[in-house]
Design a protein around this motif. Structure first.
Motif, PDB file in Angstrom:
ATOM      1  N   GLN A  83       0.872  -1.170   0.000  1.00 19.79           N
ATOM      2  CA  GLN A  83       0.000   0.000   0.000  1.00 19.79           C
ATOM      3  C   GLN A  83       0.908   1.220   0.000  1.00 19.79           C
ATOM      4  OE1 GLN A  83      -2.599  -0.760   3.457  1.00 19.79           O
ATOM      5  NE2 GLN A  83      -4.285  -0.720   2.012  1.00 19.79           N
ATOM      6  N   PHE A  84       0.372   2.340  -0.476  1.00 19.66           N
ATOM      7  CA  PHE A  84       1.137   3.578  -0.549  1.00 19.66           C
ATOM      8  C   PHE A  84       0.305   4.682   0.069  1.00 19.66           C
ATOM      9  CE2 PHE A  84       2.259   0.713  -3.920  1.00 19.66           C
ATOM     10  CZ  PHE A  84       3.625   0.607  -3.742  1.00 19.66           C
ATOM     11  N   ALA A  85       0.971   5.562   0.799  1.00 21.53           N
ATOM     12  CA  ALA A  85       0.248   6.622   1.503  1.00 21.53           C
ATOM     13  C   ALA A  85       1.013   7.933   1.419  1.00 21.53           C
ATOM     14  CB  ALA A  85       0.047   6.234   2.961  1.00 21.53           C
ATOM     15  N   ALA A  86       0.235   9.001   1.326  1.00 24.64           N
ATOM     16  CA  ALA A  86       0.778  10.347   1.504  1.00 24.64           C
ATOM     17  C   ALA A  86       0.561  10.695   2.968  1.00 24.64           C
ATOM     18  CB  ALA A  86       0.038  11.331   0.606  1.00 24.64           C
ATOM     19  N   TYR A  87       1.439  11.506   3.524  1.00 27.09           N
ATOM     20  CA  TYR A  87       1.270  11.888   4.923  1.00 27.09           C
ATOM     21  C   TYR A  87       1.773  13.297   5.146  1.00 27.09           C
ATOM     22  CZ  TYR A  87       6.262  11.536   5.840  1.00 27.09           C
ATOM     23  OH  TYR A  87       7.615  11.755   5.838  1.00 27.09           O
ATOM     24  N   THR A  88       1.249  13.896   6.200  1.00 24.23           N
ATOM     25  CA  THR A  88       1.765  15.182   6.665  1.00 24.23           C
ATOM     26  C   THR A  88       1.825  15.139   8.183  1.00 24.23           C
ATOM     27  OG1 THR A  88      -0.435  16.173   6.719  1.00 24.23           O
ATOM     28  CG2 THR A  88       0.872  16.565   4.735  1.00 24.23           C
ATOM     29  N   VAL A  89       2.836  15.774   8.727  1.00 18.50           N
ATOM     30  CA  VAL A  89       2.963  15.934  10.174  1.00 18.50           C
ATOM     31  C   VAL A  89       2.993  17.429  10.444  1.00 18.50           C
ATOM     32  CG1 VAL A  89       4.379  15.510  12.218  1.00 18.50           C
ATOM     33  CG2 VAL A  89       4.268  13.790  10.407  1.00 18.50           C
ATOM     34  N   LYS A  90       2.074  17.880  11.273  1.00 19.64           N
ATOM     35  CA  LYS A  90       2.044  19.281  11.700  1.00 19.64           C
ATOM     36  C   LYS A  90       1.960  19.271  13.213  1.00 19.64           C
ATOM     37  CE  LYS A  90       0.012  21.185   7.546  1.00 19.64           C
ATOM     38  NZ  LYS A  90      -1.112  21.866   6.921  1.00 19.64           N
ATOM     39  N   GLY A  91       3.063  19.607  13.851  1.00 15.95           N
ATOM     40  CA  GLY A  91       3.098  19.565  15.310  1.00 15.95           C
ATOM     41  C   GLY A  91       2.890  18.141  15.792  1.00 15.95           C
ATOM     42  N   ASP A  92       1.864  17.952  16.593  1.00 12.85           N
ATOM     43  CA  ASP A  92       1.551  16.622  17.125  1.00 12.85           C
ATOM     44  C   ASP A  92       0.410  15.952  16.368  1.00 12.85           C
ATOM     45  OD1 ASP A  92       3.542  16.675  18.984  1.00 12.85           O
ATOM     46  OD2 ASP A  92       2.282  17.401  20.620  1.00 12.85           O
ATOM     47  N   GLU A  93       0.184  16.348  15.119  1.00 19.44           N
ATOM     48  CA  GLU A  93      -0.884  15.768  14.319  1.00 19.44           C
ATOM     49  C   GLU A  93      -0.322  15.107  13.066  1.00 19.44           C
ATOM     50  OE1 GLU A  93      -3.733  18.826  13.540  1.00 19.44           O
ATOM     51  OE2 GLU A  93      -4.396  18.891  15.627  1.00 19.44           O
ATOM     52  N   LEU A  94      -0.800  13.902  12.802  1.00 17.75           N
ATOM     53  CA  LEU A  94      -0.400  13.128  11.629  1.00 17.75           C
ATOM     54  C   LEU A  94      -1.642  12.865  10.790  1.00 17.75           C
ATOM     55  CD1 LEU A  94       1.584  11.232  10.027  1.00 17.75           C
ATOM     56  CD2 LEU A  94       0.888   9.415  11.615  1.00 17.75           C
ATOM     57  N   THR A  95      -1.554  13.176   9.503  1.00 19.51           N
ATOM     58  CA  THR A  95      -2.621  12.868   8.560  1.00 19.51           C
ATOM     59  C   THR A  95      -2.081  11.868   7.558  1.00 19.51           C
ATOM     60  OG1 THR A  95      -3.527  15.091   8.792  1.00 19.51           O
ATOM     61  CG2 THR A  95      -4.237  13.823   6.875  1.00 19.51           C
ATOM     62  N   VAL A  96      -2.813  10.779   7.359  1.00 17.61           N
ATOM     63  CA  VAL A  96      -2.411   9.711   6.441  1.00 17.61           C
ATOM     64  C   VAL A  96      -3.532   9.512   5.438  1.00 17.61           C
ATOM     65  CG1 VAL A  96      -1.808   7.274   6.229  1.00 17.61           C
ATOM     66  CG2 VAL A  96      -1.076   8.568   8.246  1.00 17.61           C
ATOM     67  N   ARG A  97      -3.158   9.455   4.155  1.00 15.59           N
ATOM     68  CA  ARG A  97      -4.130   9.189   3.090  1.00 15.59           C
ATOM     69  C   ARG A  97      -3.581   8.081   2.203  1.00 15.59           C
ATOM     70  NH1 ARG A  97      -6.395  14.012   0.023  1.00 15.59           N
ATOM     71  NH2 ARG A  97      -8.136  12.586  -0.149  1.00 15.59           N
ATOM     72  N   LEU A  98      -4.276   6.947   2.181  1.00 19.16           N
ATOM     73  CA  LEU A  98      -3.864   5.814   1.365  1.00 19.16           C
ATOM     74  C   LEU A  98      -4.207   6.046  -0.101  1.00 19.16           C
ATOM     75  CD1 LEU A  98      -5.042   2.892   3.654  1.00 19.16           C
ATOM     76  CD2 LEU A  98      -2.685   3.562   3.172  1.00 19.16           C
ATOM     77  N   LEU A  99      -3.330   5.590  -0.971  1.00 18.25           N
ATOM     78  CA  LEU A  99      -3.568   5.650  -2.407  1.00 18.25           C
ATOM     79  C   LEU A  99      -4.830   4.852  -2.718  1.00 18.25           C
ATOM     80  CD1 LEU A  99      -2.211   6.759  -4.991  1.00 18.25           C
ATOM     81  CD2 LEU A  99      -1.085   4.545  -5.206  1.00 18.25           C
ATOM     82  N   ASN A 100      -5.677   5.395  -3.564  1.00 15.25           N
ATOM     83  CA  ASN A 100      -6.959   4.782  -3.892  1.00 15.25           C
ATOM     84  C   ASN A 100      -6.804   3.854  -5.096  1.00 15.25           C
ATOM     85  OD1 ASN A 100      -9.585   4.174  -4.576  1.00 15.25           O
ATOM     86  ND2 ASN A 100     -10.322   6.266  -4.418  1.00 15.25           N
TER      87      ASN A 100
END
Length: 167
Positions: free
Chosen positions: A106-123
């Motif tokens: 699986q492949f994912a884009a991610y961002t880290v901002k401070g103490d927050e992580l956002t993960v979005r898997l490739l569709n």
């Protein structure tokens, strides 16, 4: 978000999305900002994510942490079309089961901002699963990168607070 987390868990348990990697050999150094224990951002959710560095270029990922059905992946950073993605290679579960198909990536884009992580898997409905090579998969990602549904719904996490122990 609960639906997205469950979809990720089901996708991994039933079979992952892709049979070919983007990176055959990890080459990009780990991003230390993602290492650690991540809890769901919404308080009514319980699935935590653990990301540990294995070495200078790889991670060990466990999701959902502590569950009898926890899944484990080797991960590394890779690039496709100028975008940095996480390549997850699912290895098995806490029950000792191994993947039952060749589709372990699986492949994912991610961002880290401070103490927050956002993960979005490739569709895989947009970037089709049947790529025969890493190069073909990268081309498909590049071709679809600007589509709004190229990635699944975001999964949001907050860094777990350390537990203070009294001595």
């Amino acid at each position: 978000m609960k639906r997205a987390l469950m979809a990720m868990a089901c996708a991994v348990l039933v079979g992952c999305d892709y049979a070919v990697p983007l990176a055959k050999t990890p080459a990009i150094p780990v991003d230390s900002a993602v290492a650690g224990l991540w809890q769901p951002a919404k308080t009514n959710e319980t699935e935590s994510l653990l990301v540990l560095p294995l070495d200078a270029r790889q991670y060990l990922v466990s999701y959902p942490v502590g569950s009898k059905d926890a899944m484990f992946a080797r991960a590394c950073l890779c690039r496709a079309g100028g975008k940095t993605l996480v390549q997850l290679e699912w290895l098995g579960t806490a029950r000792g089961t191994l993947p039952d198909s060749k589709e372990v990536f699986q492949f994912a884009a991610y961002t880290v901002k401070g103490d927050e992580l956002t993960v979005r898997l490739l569709n895989p409905d947009v970037v089709k699963k049947d790529a025969a090579s890493s190069e073909e998969l990268a081309r498909r990602i590049i071709e679809n990168a600007n589509k709004p549904d190229c990635f699944r719904e975001p999964m949001l996490f907050k860094r777990a607070k350390p537990v203070n122990s009294e001595q």
